[in-house]
Design a protein around this motif. Structure first.
Motif, PDB file in Angstrom:
ATOM      1  N   ARG A  55     -37.969  92.683  18.316  1.00  0.00           N
ATOM      2  CA  ARG A  55     -38.191  93.862  17.477  1.00  0.00           C
ATOM      3  C   ARG A  55     -39.375  94.690  17.994  1.00  0.00           C
ATOM      4  NH1 ARG A  55     -37.046  96.809  13.426  1.00  0.00           N
ATOM      5  NH2 ARG A  55     -38.502  97.318  11.748  1.00  0.00           N
ATOM      6  N   ALA A  56     -40.398  94.030  18.521  1.00  0.00           N
ATOM      7  CA  ALA A  56     -41.520  94.760  19.116  1.00  0.00           C
ATOM      8  C   ALA A  56     -41.052  95.611  20.288  1.00  0.00           C
ATOM      9  CB  ALA A  56     -42.601  93.779  19.562  1.00  0.00           C
ATOM     10  N   LYS A  57     -40.220  95.038  21.128  1.00  0.00           N
ATOM     11  CA  LYS A  57     -39.684  95.793  22.264  1.00  0.00           C
ATOM     12  C   LYS A  57     -38.839  96.976  21.772  1.00  0.00           C
ATOM     13  CE  LYS A  57     -39.807  94.839  26.167  1.00  0.00           C
ATOM     14  NZ  LYS A  57     -40.666  95.295  27.292  1.00  0.00           N
ATOM     15  N   HIS A  58     -38.069  96.744  20.712  1.00  0.00           N
ATOM     16  CA  HIS A  58     -37.204  97.789  20.152  1.00  0.00           C
ATOM     17  C   HIS A  58     -38.034  98.948  19.603  1.00  0.00           C
ATOM     18  CE1 HIS A  58     -33.602  99.465  18.371  1.00  0.00           C
ATOM     19  NE2 HIS A  58     -34.107  99.385  17.149  1.00  0.00           N
ATOM     20  N   LEU A  59     -39.038  98.635  18.797  1.00  0.00           N
ATOM     21  CA  LEU A  59     -39.846  99.685  18.175  1.00  0.00           C
ATOM     22  C   LEU A  59     -40.669 100.460  19.194  1.00  0.00           C
ATOM     23  CD1 LEU A  59     -41.143  97.952  14.916  1.00  0.00           C
ATOM     24  CD2 LEU A  59     -39.432  99.771  15.091  1.00  0.00           C
ATOM     25  N   THR A  60     -41.153  99.789  20.226  1.00  0.00           N
ATOM     26  CA  THR A  60     -42.000 100.463  21.214  1.00  0.00           C
ATOM     27  C   THR A  60     -41.197 101.304  22.201  1.00  0.00           C
ATOM     28  OG1 THR A  60     -41.982  98.488  22.631  1.00  0.00           O
ATOM     29  CG2 THR A  60     -43.832  98.729  21.113  1.00  0.00           C
ATOM     30  N   THR A  61     -39.881 101.183  22.185  1.00  0.00           N
ATOM     31  CA  THR A  61     -39.025 101.969  23.073  1.00  0.00           C
ATOM     32  C   THR A  61     -38.128 102.905  22.272  1.00  0.00           C
ATOM     33  OG1 THR A  61     -37.472 100.111  23.181  1.00  0.00           O
ATOM     34  CG2 THR A  61     -39.063 100.300  24.962  1.00  0.00           C
ATOM     35  N   GLN A  62     -38.727 103.559  21.261  1.00  0.00           N
ATOM     36  CA  GLN A  62     -38.088 104.603  20.465  1.00  0.00           C
ATOM     37  C   GLN A  62     -36.910 104.103  19.636  1.00  0.00           C
ATOM     38  OE1 GLN A  62     -39.598 107.227  20.002  1.00  0.00           O
ATOM     39  NE2 GLN A  62     -40.147 108.435  21.792  1.00  0.00           N
TER      40      GLN A  62
ATOM     41  N   ASP B 252     -31.668 103.608  15.792  1.00  0.00           N
ATOM     42  CA  ASP B 252     -31.272 103.130  14.473  1.00  0.00           C
ATOM     43  C   ASP B 252     -32.404 103.132  13.442  1.00  0.00           C
ATOM     44  OD1 ASP B 252     -32.725 101.025  15.452  1.00  0.00           O
ATOM     45  OD2 ASP B 252     -31.059  99.601  15.488  1.00  0.00           O
ATOM     46  N   GLU B 253     -33.609 103.541  13.848  1.00  0.00           N
ATOM     47  CA  GLU B 253     -34.724 103.661  12.908  1.00  0.00           C
ATOM     48  C   GLU B 253     -35.828 104.468  13.581  1.00  0.00           C
ATOM     49  OE1 GLU B 253     -37.000  99.994  12.225  1.00  0.00           O
ATOM     50  OE2 GLU B 253     -35.853  99.060  13.843  1.00  0.00           O
ATOM     51  N   ILE B 254     -36.875 104.747  12.854  1.00  0.00           N
ATOM     52  CA  ILE B 254     -38.004 105.462  13.455  1.00  0.00           C
ATOM     53  C   ILE B 254     -38.683 104.532  14.462  1.00  0.00           C
ATOM     54  CG2 ILE B 254     -40.273 106.479  13.032  1.00  0.00           C
ATOM     55  CD1 ILE B 254     -39.200 107.392  10.307  1.00  0.00           C
ATOM     56  N   GLY B 255     -38.763 105.008  15.679  1.00  0.00           N
ATOM     57  CA  GLY B 255     -39.393 104.220  16.736  1.00  0.00           C
ATOM     58  C   GLY B 255     -40.613 104.934  17.289  1.00  0.00           C
ATOM     59  N   TYR B 256     -41.180 104.359  18.342  1.00  0.00           N
ATOM     60  CA  TYR B 256     -42.431 104.869  18.903  1.00  0.00           C
ATOM     61  C   TYR B 256     -42.361 104.857  20.426  1.00  0.00           C
ATOM     62  CZ  TYR B 256     -43.868 103.735  14.168  1.00  0.00           C
ATOM     63  OH  TYR B 256     -43.941 103.647  12.797  1.00  0.00           O
ATOM     64  N   ASN B 257     -42.939 105.853  21.038  1.00  0.00           N
ATOM     65  CA  ASN B 257     -43.031 105.876  22.495  1.00  0.00           C
ATOM     66  C   ASN B 257     -44.313 105.149  22.902  1.00  0.00           C
ATOM     67  OD1 ASN B 257     -42.781 106.367  25.194  1.00  0.00           O
ATOM     68  ND2 ASN B 257     -43.334 108.521  25.085  1.00  0.00           N
ATOM     69  N   TYR B 258     -44.277 103.839  22.771  1.00  0.00           N
ATOM     70  CA  TYR B 258     -45.453 103.006  23.012  1.00  0.00           C
ATOM     71  C   TYR B 258     -45.269 102.134  24.259  1.00  0.00           C
ATOM     72  CZ  TYR B 258     -47.517 103.956  18.348  1.00  0.00           C
ATOM     73  OH  TYR B 258     -48.093 104.524  17.241  1.00  0.00           O
ATOM     74  N   ARG B 259     -44.433 102.559  25.174  1.00  0.00           N
ATOM     75  CA  ARG B 259     -44.107 101.746  26.337  1.00  0.00           C
ATOM     76  C   ARG B 259     -45.210 101.798  27.396  1.00  0.00           C
ATOM     77  NH1 ARG B 259     -38.593 105.033  27.143  1.00  0.00           N
ATOM     78  NH2 ARG B 259     -40.129 106.653  26.724  1.00  0.00           N
TER      79      ARG B 259
END
Length: 377
Positions: free
Chosen positions: A218-225, A236-243
């Motif tokens: 899930r961390a990988k998913h959220l950090t890649t938008q 599928d949800e609000i993500g972040y460009n934290y890569r």
């Protein structure tokens, strides 16, 4: 100028970056990202590591994964770098500031235990809540100040007793262990920083550590938008460009190859300063308990002559810095609940200063630092 804590680019950094440039793999996809993650997982003993764009973004995602949400509370030490509290604010949660132990400079766990006894209760759902407003305390964020480590067995016992998640701010503690276990691997999640002044650097970057496969995924998913399809641009949800990008991860791989030598040098620096300053004026040092193997990231001393020392050192072109302003003294967190008896955070703020300790510092430069400090006394 002898810098406080400069990056040391002394290994394969140029080679690995050139490989990225030659192959065109410079962005967030590339072999060095995976290699860097695997390197951190292996080195720290965590089952999983997820690279991020900074230590702050690692903390933000980790708090979200821990279930921290709007109007929750997160317990955090009053002495830390501001990023710890900023990331709590990003989630809409609020900090509960805990004063520190004046010797180790870590969160005061006696005070924390007293806080739970006197100021919290368990609601009908088993949530730990603050008596004053009945809001849920969701997590504890121990911060391993300067590479020293909290007594994590005690932190974990308190967290389990009161049903709280533990998100470790181990951003300063790469290479530090407590009872043989690496910083950032005790709690649900732990975070490392690779900012330019850290013990290794990628220029800017961070890492999330966890032993939970679902949290890592899930961390990988959220950090890649939050992109959920490998081909379609479906999110599928609000993500972040934290890569973390591949070219910076390449620097990180090269830096990890040097980390053991950096830690050894940091220990030598700390030993030199302690040996040569221990009988000087009122100079004091951070206490490192026997259970802690500290990376000695940023060498910091205590003295009532802090301001004079800072003036003398910096005028001699020996870059030195005061300690962080306590979080309760910053305007955006001045109204936060602060649990203290004697406000020892302020005592440290007015007496601590960090002195030059880059891994490439020379004996001659360290001797100049010592000479400048002794001149004040």
């Amino acid at each position: 100028m002898t810098l406080l804590s400069a990056p040391n680019i002394a290994g394969n950094e140029w080679k690995y970056v050139k490989d990225c440039l030659d192959t065109g793999w410079v962005s967030s996809v590339g072999a060095y990202v995976t290699q860097f993650e695997d390197y951190l997982a292996s080195y720290t003993g965590a089952k999983y590591a997820v690279a991020t764009s900074s230590g702050s973004t690692a903390l933000h995602i980790s708090l979200l994964l821990a279930g921290v949400q709007q109007d929750d509370y997160v317990i955090v030490p009053n002495v830390t770098f501001v990023a710890s509290l900023n990331t709590i604010a990003y989630t809409g949660a609020r900090p509960i500031l805990m004063d520190i132990n004046v010797d180790t400079w870590q969160m005061d766990l006696d005070l924390l235990e007293e806080f739970f006894t006197d100021r919290t209760f368990l609601d009908d759902n088993g949530n730990c809540c603050l008596k004053e407003d009945r809001k849920v305390i969701r997590a504890i964020m121990p911060v391993h100040i300067l590479g020293n480590i909290c007594a994590m067995d005690r932190v974990m016992a308190l967290a389990e007793k009161f049903g709280l998640a533990v998100v470790e701010d181990a951003t300063e503690a790469l290479g530090s262990t407590y009872k043989g276990k690496h910083a950032g691997t005790f709690g649900m999640l732990g975070c490392i920083s690779f900012n330019g002044n850290k013990i290794i650097t990628t220029g800017g970057g961070g890492m999330i550590l966890t032993n939970d496969a679902d949290l890592a995924k899930r961390a990988k998913h959220l950090t890649t938008q939050a992109k959920s399809d490998p081909f379609e641009y479906f999110h599928d949800e609000i993500g972040y460009n934290y890569r973390l990008v591949n070219v910076l991860a390449a620097i990180g791989v090269a830096q990890m190859e040097l980390l053991p030598s950096f830690i050894e040098k940091k220990k030598q620096i700390a030993g030199y300063y302690k040996e040569n300053l221990s009988q000087t004026g009122d100079i004091g040092f951070q206490t490192i308990e026997a259970d802690v193997n500290c990376n000695n990231w940023l060498f910091t001393i205590r003295s009532a002559e802090q301001k004079k020392l800072l003036k003398v050192l910096n005028e001699a072109k020996l870059q030195s810095r005061p300690f962080w302003v306590p979080m309760n003294q910053l305007p955006m967190f001045s109204s936060a609940l602060y649990h203290t008896k004697n406000d020892l955070s302020d005592v440290l703020y007015n007496s601590c200063l960090s002195v030059p300790c880059s891994t490439q510092i020379t004996d001659e430069e360290m001797a100049r630092v010592v000479e400048a400090i002794k001149s004040v006394f």
